[in-house]
Motif scaffolding. Structure first.
Motif, mmCIF file in Angstrom:
data_model
loop_
_atom_site.group_PDB
_atom_site.id
_atom_site.type_symbol
_atom_site.label_atom_id
_atom_site.label_comp_id
_atom_site.label_asym_id
_atom_site.label_seq_id
_atom_site.Cartn_x
_atom_site.Cartn_y
_atom_site.Cartn_z
ATOM 1 N N ALA A 213 -3.726 -3.719 6.583
ATOM 2 C CA ALA A 213 -3.237 -3.494 5.224
ATOM 3 C C ALA A 213 -3.606 -4.672 4.320
ATOM 4 O O ALA A 213 -3.992 -4.474 3.154
ATOM 5 N N LEU B 121 0.831 -1.208 0.000
ATOM 6 C CA LEU B 121 0.000 0.000 0.000
ATOM 7 C C LEU B 121 0.861 1.253 0.000
ATOM 8 O O LEU B 121 0.543 2.244 -0.672
ATOM 9 N N TRP C 158 -5.894 -4.308 1.038
ATOM 10 C CA TRP C 158 -5.416 -4.816 -0.255
ATOM 11 C C TRP C 158 -6.448 -5.754 -0.875
ATOM 12 O O TRP C 158 -6.768 -5.663 -2.062
ATOM 13 N N LYS D 22 -1.184 4.603 -0.911
ATOM 14 C CA LYS D 22 -2.538 4.474 -0.389
ATOM 15 C C LYS D 22 -2.505 4.397 1.133
ATOM 16 O O LYS D 22 -1.810 3.553 1.699
#
Length: 230
Positions: free
Chosen positions: A183, A106, A187, A111
Motif C-alpha cells: 500500500a 487507499l 501510494w 483504491k
C-alpha cells in the motif's frame, strides 16, 4: 484438526500477535483485532482493551456462530468477519485486521492495490481487492469482506482498513505487514503519476512460481476457481 487450541499457549500467541501489530506500527490503540481457529470455534481479542494490557485470560473463546464461552470478556465487535472467514475458507486458521496507515489511506480513497509489484502474488491473486463500505461489526461488512477474499487472501475495507488471512498466525501477520508495504508503494507510485502494472502473463508466471514451494500449495488450492481470469 485445528492447529490452535483453547489453551494458555494459543491464547499467549494471540496476545503476542496483537502486540506485534502495535510494535510494527500496523495499528494503534485498541483498533486492531486478531483471531485463530480452534476445534470448537475461535480465539479472538476482546473489545476495548489496549494490546499492552492484554493477558492470555483476556482472549475470548467463542463459537463461530457468536456464542461466547462462560466467564469470557466481550469479543471484538469485528468477530463476524473472522468467523465467516473460517466458515467459508477451509484451511485458513488465522485472521488479522488492522488500520495500518497506507492501507487505510487507499481504503479511504476507495483504491485497490493492482499488480504494480510481483509480491502482490503473495495473496494468491492479481490484486489486493477493495471491499465496499459497511458499518463496522455488521454482517454487511463481513459479507463484503468475504466477497473480496474470494479472489485474494487479503483485502482492503473501504473507509476502514485492511484484513489479512493465513494458514497460521505467523503467516497472517506477515501478510498484513506486506499489505501495508504494498500500500505504501502504491501510494507513492500514485503520487508520481501512477504505477506501470505487470501484465496478466507476468503475474501468471509469478503465481506459478509462488505455488511451487512450501505452503503456497495450500494457497493455490484456496484461490483456484476464484481467480480473476476465470
Amino acid at each position: 484438526m485445528a492447529i490452535y487450541q483453547n489453551d494458555q499457549a494459543s491464547r499467549q500467541q494471540v496476545v503476542e500477535a496483537i502486540q506485534s501489530l502495535v510494535d510494527q506500527g500496523l495499528t494503534t490503540g485498541s483498533s486492531g483485532n486478531v483471531s485463530v481457529l480452534t476445534n470448537k470455534g475461535m480465539l479472538i481479542t476482546p473489545t476495548g482493551i489496549l494490546p499492552k494490557d492484554l493477558e492470555p485470560e483476556h482472549i475470548v473463546h467463542m463459537s463461530l456462530d457468536g456464542e461466547t464461552d462462560t466467564d469470557q470478556l466481550t469479543p471484538s465487535s469485528e468477530w463476524r468477519m473472522h468467523a465467516d472467514v473460517y466458515k467459508n475458507k477451509p484451511g485458513l486458521e488465522a485472521v488479522v485486521h488492522c488500520h495500518s496507515n497506507y492501507a487505510t489511506i487507499l481504503a479511504c480513497a476507495h483504491k485497490s492495490i493492482p499488480a504494480q509489484h510481483y509480491m502482490i502474488a503473495a495473496t494468491g491473486s492479481y490484486e489486493i481487492p477493495l471491499a465496499p463500505y459497511a458499518t463496522f461489526g455488521s454482517q454487511e461488512l463481513s459479507d463484503a469482506n468475504l466477497s473480496a477474499l474470494q479472489t485474494s487472501m487479503a483485502c482492503l475495507l473501504a473507509n476502514h482498513g485492511q484484513l489479512a488471512t493465513g494458514f497460521n498466525l505467523e503467516g497472517a501477520l506477515k501478510l498484513a505487514a506486506l499489505v501495508e508495504e504494498l500500500a505504501h508503494w502504491h501510494w507513492g507510485a500514485l503520487a508520481i503519476g501512477g504505477p506501470k502494472l505487470l501484465s496478466k502473463e507476468q503475474m501468471d508466471d509469478v503465481l506459478v512460481a509462488f505455488a511451487s514451494y512450501g505452503q503456497q500449495e495450500k494457497r493455490k488450492d484456496l484461490t483456484d476457481g476464484n481467480r480473476l481470469d476465470k
